[in-house]
Scaffold this motif. Structure first.
Motif, PDB file in Angstrom:
ATOM      1  N   ASP A 168      -1.312  -4.598   2.613  1.00 27.15           N
ATOM      2  CA  ASP A 168      -2.734  -4.912   2.687  1.00 27.15           C
ATOM      3  C   ASP A 168      -2.853  -6.425   2.549  1.00 27.15           C
TER       4      ASP A 168
ATOM      5  N   ASN B  93       0.868  -1.170   0.000  1.00 28.78           N
ATOM      6  CA  ASN B  93       0.000   0.000   0.000  1.00 28.78           C
ATOM      7  C   ASN B  93       0.913   1.229   0.000  1.00 28.78           C
TER       8      ASN B  93
ATOM      9  N   VAL C 284      -4.217  -5.039   7.732  1.00 21.98           N
ATOM     10  CA  VAL C 284      -2.934  -4.457   7.308  1.00 21.98           C
ATOM     11  C   VAL C 284      -1.849  -4.979   8.228  1.00 21.98           C
TER      12      VAL C 284
END
Length: 113
Positions: free
Chosen positions: A33, A14, A65
């Motif tokens: 992610d 991410n 996450v």
């Protein structure tokens, strides 16, 4: 009744992954992610005569996450979680199948007019 469960997980970068080049970023910042999917399937068969009464399946999805160096552990944990949830969902679907079979069995027991 026989059933099987499978779960898969994957992770992707991410925007915080830019900080992975630093120690703090790689170990602390949630730069990955993580997504997981679970699938559970069951089949109800009369093993004596091979009659197939029905099949059911259920799925579960989740996401989280994780830091770069913790994403494999996060994938394992999330996979276990979605597999467990898929089995819970499968139990519900199995109850629905058994209720339907009871109704069909009751209809067979009624005399024909």
């Amino acid at each position: 009744m026989s059933y099987e469960v499978d779960g898969t997980a994957n992770s992707k970068n991410n925007p915080l992954s830019l900080a992975d080049w630093t120690l703090i970023g790689a170990f602390v910042l949630p730069s990955q992610d993580v997504k997981a999917q679970g699938l559970a399937q069951a089949i109800l068969i009369d093993v004596r005569n091979g009659y197939h009464y029905g099949t059911v399946q259920a799925t579960a999805d989740d996401k989280t996450v994780a830091a770069r160096f913790a994403n494999q552990e996060a994938e394992r944990d999330l996979t276990k979680r979605v597999e467990t949830q898929a089995v819970r969902n499968l139990a519900h679907e199995t109850r629905v199948l058994v209720r339907q079979l009871k109704v069909r069995l009751a209809a067979l027991d009624k005399p024909i007019k």
